[in-house]
Scaffold this active site. Structure first.
Site, mmCIF file in Angstrom:
data_model
loop_
_atom_site.group_PDB
_atom_site.id
_atom_site.type_symbol
_atom_site.label_atom_id
_atom_site.label_comp_id
_atom_site.label_asym_id
_atom_site.label_seq_id
_atom_site.Cartn_x
_atom_site.Cartn_y
_atom_site.Cartn_z
ATOM 1 N N MET A 1 11.366 5.312 -15.312
ATOM 2 C CA MET A 1 11.137 4.311 -14.276
ATOM 3 C C MET A 1 9.745 4.448 -13.670
ATOM 4 O O MET A 1 9.023 3.468 -13.516
ATOM 5 C CB MET A 1 12.204 4.429 -13.176
ATOM 6 C CG MET A 1 13.607 4.162 -13.648
ATOM 7 S SD MET A 1 13.821 2.552 -14.444
ATOM 8 C CE MET A 1 13.748 1.451 -13.057
ATOM 9 N N ASP B 1 4.099 14.093 -11.266
ATOM 10 C CA ASP B 1 5.305 14.682 -11.854
ATOM 11 C C ASP B 1 5.216 16.195 -11.652
ATOM 12 O O ASP B 1 4.196 16.719 -11.211
ATOM 13 C CB ASP B 1 5.471 14.302 -13.335
ATOM 14 C CG ASP B 1 6.944 14.320 -13.742
ATOM 15 O OD1 ASP B 1 7.550 15.413 -13.722
ATOM 16 O OD2 ASP B 1 7.508 13.249 -14.047
ATOM 17 N N VAL C 1 12.101 10.206 -8.854
ATOM 18 C CA VAL C 1 12.426 11.511 -9.462
ATOM 19 C C VAL C 1 13.909 11.513 -9.833
ATOM 20 O O VAL C 1 14.583 10.485 -9.756
ATOM 21 C CB VAL C 1 12.070 12.700 -8.516
ATOM 22 C CG1 VAL C 1 10.573 12.711 -8.213
ATOM 23 C CG2 VAL C 1 12.873 12.647 -7.227
ATOM 24 N N GLU D 1 17.912 11.674 -10.053
ATOM 25 C CA GLU D 1 18.895 11.110 -9.123
ATOM 26 C C GLU D 1 19.679 12.251 -8.466
ATOM 27 O O GLU D 1 20.880 12.448 -8.743
ATOM 28 C CB GLU D 1 19.818 10.148 -9.905
ATOM 29 C CG GLU D 1 20.758 9.325 -9.068
ATOM 30 C CD GLU D 1 20.094 8.183 -8.312
ATOM 31 O OE1 GLU D 1 18.901 8.252 -8.037
ATOM 32 O OE2 GLU D 1 20.810 7.221 -7.980
ATOM 33 N N LYS E 1 15.238 14.699 -4.165
ATOM 34 C CA LYS E 1 14.630 13.572 -3.453
ATOM 35 C C LYS E 1 14.193 14.003 -2.042
ATOM 36 O O LYS E 1 13.116 13.639 -1.581
ATOM 37 C CB LYS E 1 15.592 12.379 -3.406
ATOM 38 C CG LYS E 1 15.779 11.733 -4.803
ATOM 39 C CD LYS E 1 16.420 10.374 -4.726
ATOM 40 C CE LYS E 1 16.801 9.771 -6.076
ATOM 41 N NZ LYS E 1 15.709 9.328 -6.924
ATOM 42 N N SER F 1 19.309 4.423 -7.770
ATOM 43 C CA SER F 1 20.223 3.325 -8.095
ATOM 44 C C SER F 1 21.607 3.541 -7.509
ATOM 45 O O SER F 1 22.398 2.600 -7.456
ATOM 46 C CB SER F 1 20.307 3.094 -9.608
ATOM 47 O OG SER F 1 20.105 4.254 -10.321
ATOM 48 N N HIS G 1 14.453 -1.039 -5.484
ATOM 49 C CA HIS G 1 15.232 -0.752 -6.691
ATOM 50 C C HIS G 1 14.765 -1.642 -7.837
ATOM 51 O O HIS G 1 14.977 -2.849 -7.827
ATOM 52 C CB HIS G 1 16.723 -0.983 -6.386
ATOM 53 C CG HIS G 1 17.624 -0.687 -7.525
ATOM 54 N ND1 HIS G 1 18.771 -1.394 -7.772
ATOM 55 C CD2 HIS G 1 17.551 0.238 -8.504
ATOM 56 C CE1 HIS G 1 19.366 -0.906 -8.854
ATOM 57 N NE2 HIS G 1 18.644 0.081 -9.313
ATOM 58 N N ASN H 1 24.170 -3.746 -9.071
ATOM 59 C CA ASN H 1 25.057 -2.810 -9.762
ATOM 60 C C ASN H 1 26.494 -2.924 -9.268
ATOM 61 O O ASN H 1 27.437 -2.704 -10.017
ATOM 62 C CB ASN H 1 24.561 -1.377 -9.598
ATOM 63 C CG ASN H 1 23.331 -1.114 -10.468
ATOM 64 O OD1 ASN H 1 23.086 -1.853 -11.414
ATOM 65 N ND2 ASN H 1 22.563 -0.094 -10.136
HETATM 66 P P1 NAD Z 1 13.799 10.261 -15.643
HETATM 67 O O1 NAD Z 1 14.607 11.462 -15.816
HETATM 68 O O2 NAD Z 1 13.324 9.521 -16.861
HETATM 69 O O3 NAD Z 1 12.509 10.603 -14.772
HETATM 70 C C1 NAD Z 1 12.509 11.412 -13.642
HETATM 71 C C2 NAD Z 1 11.159 12.093 -13.594
HETATM 72 O O4 NAD Z 1 11.039 12.771 -12.349
HETATM 73 C C3 NAD Z 1 10.982 13.136 -14.680
HETATM 74 O O5 NAD Z 1 9.769 12.909 -15.371
HETATM 75 C C4 NAD Z 1 10.904 14.446 -13.904
HETATM 76 O O6 NAD Z 1 10.063 15.424 -14.508
HETATM 77 C C5 NAD Z 1 10.365 13.984 -12.577
HETATM 78 N N1 NAD Z 1 10.655 14.914 -11.485
HETATM 79 C C6 NAD Z 1 11.808 15.562 -11.234
HETATM 80 N N2 NAD Z 1 11.667 16.350 -10.146
HETATM 81 C C7 NAD Z 1 10.415 16.165 -9.678
HETATM 82 C C8 NAD Z 1 9.676 16.667 -8.576
HETATM 83 N N3 NAD Z 1 10.221 17.545 -7.738
HETATM 84 N N4 NAD Z 1 8.406 16.250 -8.410
HETATM 85 C C9 NAD Z 1 7.866 15.387 -9.277
HETATM 86 N N5 NAD Z 1 8.505 14.877 -10.333
HETATM 87 C C10 NAD Z 1 9.776 15.242 -10.536
HETATM 88 O O7 NAD Z 1 14.633 9.295 -14.707
HETATM 89 P P2 NAD Z 1 14.513 7.708 -14.512
HETATM 90 O O8 NAD Z 1 15.461 7.034 -15.413
HETATM 91 O O9 NAD Z 1 13.079 7.344 -14.536
HETATM 92 O O10 NAD Z 1 15.095 7.552 -13.049
HETATM 93 C C11 NAD Z 1 14.372 7.888 -11.901
HETATM 94 C C12 NAD Z 1 15.031 7.295 -10.678
HETATM 95 O O11 NAD Z 1 15.153 5.882 -10.834
HETATM 96 C C13 NAD Z 1 16.442 7.792 -10.409
HETATM 97 O O12 NAD Z 1 16.626 7.874 -9.026
HETATM 98 C C14 NAD Z 1 17.319 6.702 -11.003
HETATM 99 O O13 NAD Z 1 18.572 6.614 -10.409
HETATM 100 C C15 NAD Z 1 16.506 5.490 -10.665
HETATM 101 N N6 NAD Z 1 16.755 4.315 -11.519
HETATM 102 C C16 NAD Z 1 16.935 4.445 -12.849
HETATM 103 C C17 NAD Z 1 17.161 3.325 -13.628
HETATM 104 C C18 NAD Z 1 17.332 3.437 -15.100
HETATM 105 O O14 NAD Z 1 17.744 2.455 -15.736
HETATM 106 N N7 NAD Z 1 17.021 4.557 -15.696
HETATM 107 C C19 NAD Z 1 17.189 2.059 -13.020
HETATM 108 C C20 NAD Z 1 16.966 1.956 -11.653
HETATM 109 C C21 NAD Z 1 16.748 3.097 -10.910
#
Ligand code: NAD
Length: 732
Positions: A337, A356, A413, A415, A420, A442, A463, A513
């Protein structure tokens, strides 16, 4: 107020200039049409006038018809709305046909005055239909301009002669991408396709040159010449026959027969091709009237055109907050995302700091943008310079100090509330006191996450949907303490990245959702009951859902479904209603069938990950029952699973504006667009019928279909959503 001005220059060329006062883009109104008509009459009657150029004083030519005008034609005709529409449309045809015939003798086809269109920029809808009635179209050499007939996208079709003229100009096959898909192209491509005639640096000068030198024969349209044959063949010609047969199949395949406008368009084209031009225009007007009288078209226009635009222009933005455009955004988490959010932000000209936990992860996030830009370059949609410019805006780093100066943070970051909370605190230690902090969670409540912030009034949910670069909707979520400036900031940011926003209150799964999960669950539940999976999937598609529920859960992944189910059950305890769903989902999970990403799910996939059909092995675990439900019954279950949740979201105050409920549903999860959205659909069938269906579903399948109090009350009072919750009319 005048929309068109008229002047004759020293060489005897009348210049009719379109310049609707107080608007940045010209739109056609009935008054505008009448003015144009008067100017054409003046030019044709004046012996000193040698020819006419129709152009615009704005940077573009025109954005189309003011669709409210069509609604007004209907309303003004009292109890004969169809007659009002038909007569109004025929009046427009009369004006356009007058331009096309330009005073020529109908027998000898001589003595007409040349009329050219000079388009400085974009010309769409009636903005192209008017030029198509002229004798020659000149467009400025302006690659930003878009030319075409996008009507089909809002549930109608070109009804100002565009359908009839384009088919006669390009043939049914040649015209089909423009009519059936609403394809828009830049001037050079429009010329290559034959939509327009010339591209010039100064289109007015080029048009004038042409007007002064045009001969009688230059003014006669092919269809007004003797022996005219439609390019590619009319329907009974062998080649034409193939075109129409193919087009019919293609349209039904693509639309599943649920879009009345596509069918009406094809009928207008087919029937029109069999008769002389003027009769074809009448046929076009009849089909256009038919479509305008169809509740689906009215609902699509309302949601996909009027209300979508109103939301994009800030209809729900707090009025008193000054402009909050974002200059520098910090994105926390460079995963799927975060990387997408970085891309759309940098594309909008915003500086991006992409954080990151590890440098290589941050770099990978930036590389995602590079990949998208490379693809765009290979498709000639971008350039190396643009790529360098966009990538230059993204700074990948692990250093939170780099967030200094950011006016917006978007956190993406893991979920996990702990992670967070930690990044929230680290960020707030660095950024200025004005910075707004947004989370892309989400599933986690915004008000809970806001507890980690020192400034909860500046904490909000933004979102995004995946994939971020493609999905059009962004859901903005207000926590309990979120203030107006945070809402305005989020809305201004969404406008910058050119997406459509909805603003909702905080509740489990927010809005999109919340509605989509019951849709998936209902499909999975039917598998457990022994409903044929192909019936479930096809019933969904035949009612206009882009993906069946089983394909959708394969796409979003079964492990995500399991995770959400576990978390929901933990939160709801005994009230949790979906054990029957979980049985199937958890079993699939145990089999390692995680959906498309594992190349195995409810569908089977080949090695490349391409779907090759429903997975036959499912029947061994969940045998198909001998008695299968009626397709309509399956559709009602799938639709009501979603629409009841939308009604409850409104009842609960999660949805604050019904426009957002409908627009958000179509753009967010593809809710049957022909319906105009879940609330429009309920209005279409009527609250009384909806209650009757709900009551029957509740009796047959259980409490999840219980009729919401609001709906029952509306049925008793004979109300509709769009009357009871009429959004206040704001000048956007
Ligand atoms: P992901 O796992 O692909 O990415 C998360 C990233 O955060 C990773 O690269 C990780 O290294 C990084 N990270 C973790 N801890 C960290 C920290 N302390 N400091 C900096 N970076 C850190 O996950 P995603 O699918 O991109 O989802 C991210 C967020 O978006 C979540 O909250 C998820 O619920 C939300 N979201 C996801 C979707 C989806 O379809 N995947 C849709 C809407 C919202």
């Amino acid at each position: 107020m005048t929309d068109f001005t008229y002047a004759v220059d020293a060489d005897g060329v009348a210049i009719i200039t379109w310049d609707v006062p107080g608007k940045s883009m010209n739109v056609m109104s009935l008054e505008g049409f009448r003015e144009l008509d008067t100017h054409i009459d003046t030019a044709l009657a004046d012996d000193a006038v040698k020819g006419v150029i129709i152009t615009s004083a704005k940077k573009d030519f025109a954005g189309g018809m003011d669709l409210n005008v069509l609604a007004k034609m209907k309303a003004d005709a009292g109890d004969e709305p169809a007659r009002g529409l038909f007569d109004g449309v025929m009046m427009m045809h009369g004006v356009l046909r007058k331009i096309e015939r330009a005073g020529m003798d109908p027998k000898t086809l001589k003595g007409g005055k040349p009329i050219a269109a000079a388009l400085p920029g974009t010309a769409v809808g009636i903005g192209l239909e008017l030029p198509l009635a002229c004798h020659r179209i000149f467009a400025a050499n302006n690659p930003k301009a878009r030319i075409g007939l996008p009507e089909i996208k809002v549930g109608i079709f070109p009804g100002g002669g565009g359908t009839t003229r384009l088919v006669r100009k390009l043939g049914a096959m040649g015209a089909s991408p423009y009519l059936l898909e609403g394809k828009l192209v830049e001037p050079a491509k429009a010329k290559a396709a034959g939509l327009i005639d010339e591209v010039a640096d100064d289109p007015v000068a080029a048009a004038k040159d042409w007007v002064l030198n045009a001969k009688d024969a230059d003014l006669v349209k092919p269809w007004d010449q003797k022996g005219y044959k439609m390019p590619g063949g009319a329907p009974y010609h062998p080649a034409g026959f193939m075109t129409f047969l193919g087009a019919n199949a293609m349209v039904n395949g693509k639309t599943q027969g649920v879009y009345p406008a596509a069918k009406a368009l094809l009928s207008a084209v087919y029937e029109g091709a069999l008769v002389p031009f003027d009769t074809a225009l009448k046929i076009e007007a009849r089909w256009f009237t038919n479509i305008m009288m169809n509740p689906s078209s009215a609902a699509m226009i309302r949601s996909l055109f009027l209300n979508k635009e109103a939301l994009e222009k800030g209809a729900v933005r707090p009025r008193d907050v000054p402009d909050q455009s974002v200059k520098k955004v910090g994105i926390l988490g460079a995963g799927m995302m975060g990387a997408g959010i970085a891309y759309v932000s940098a594309m909008a000209g915003i500086e991006v700091v992409l954080i990151d936990a590890a440098q290589d992860a941050a770099e990978r996030g930036k590389a995602y943008s590079e990949g998208l830009l490379d693809k765009a370059i290979s498709r000639k949609k971008s350039t190396e310079e643009k790529k360098a410019e966009v990538l230059g805006r993204i700074t990948p780093t692990t250093d939170y100090a780099a967030l200094e100066g950011c006016d917006l943070i978007v956190e993406a970051v893991f979920e996990d509330p702990k992670v967070k909370a930690e990044v929230t605190a680290r960020t707030e230690a660095v950024v200025g006191a004005d910075c707004i902090f947004a989370t892309n969670t989400s599933t986690l409540p915004i008000s809970e996450l806001a507890k980690a912030s020192k400034r909860p009034e500046q904490f909000i949910g933004i979102h995004f949907f995946s994939p971020v670069d493609k999905m059009l909707l962004v859901e903005i979520i207000k926590g309990k303490e979120t203030g107006d400036r945070a809402v305005a900031k989020a809305l201004d940011y969404v406008r910058q990245i050119r997406k459509t926003p909805i603003v909702v209150n905080d509740a489990r799964f927010f809005y999109a959702n919340r509605c989509i999960i019951p849709y998936i669950n209902e499909g999975v539940r039917m598998v457990a009951e022994g409903v044929e999976p192909a019936l479930i999937e096809n019933a969904a598609k035949l009612v206009g859902m882009p993906l069946g529920p089983l394909q959708l859960v394969d796409e979003t992944s079964i492990d995500l479904g399991v995770k959400i189910a576990k978390a929901t059950k933990a939160a709801m305890g005994d009230a949790y209603p979906d054990d029957a769903v979980d049985e199937v989902l958890f079993w699939m999970y145990d089999q390692g069938r995680l959906g498309r990403k594992s190349k195995s799910g409810f569908y089977a996939y080949d090695e490349k990950g391409k779907r090759i059909g429903l997975w036959e092995g499912l029947a061994a675990q969940y045998p198909v029952a001998e008695d299968q439900p009626d397709v309509t019954e399956v559709q009602h279950r799938l639709l009501f699973a979603q629409v009841l949740e939308a009604v409850r979201a409104l009842e609960d105050g999660v949805l604050m504006d019904i426009r957002e409920g409908d627009v958000g549903a179509i753009l967010g999860w593809g809710f049957a667009p022909w319906s105009g959205g879940p609330l429009s659909w309920l209005d279409m069938i009527g609250a009384a019928k909806a209650v009757e269906l709900c009551d029957a579903l509740t009796e047959a399948y259980g409490a999840r279909f219980t009729t919401p109090k609001l709906l029952r009350e509306m049925a008793e009072k004979g109300e509709t959503f769009y009357t009871r919750f009429a959004p206040e009319r704001k000048a956007a």
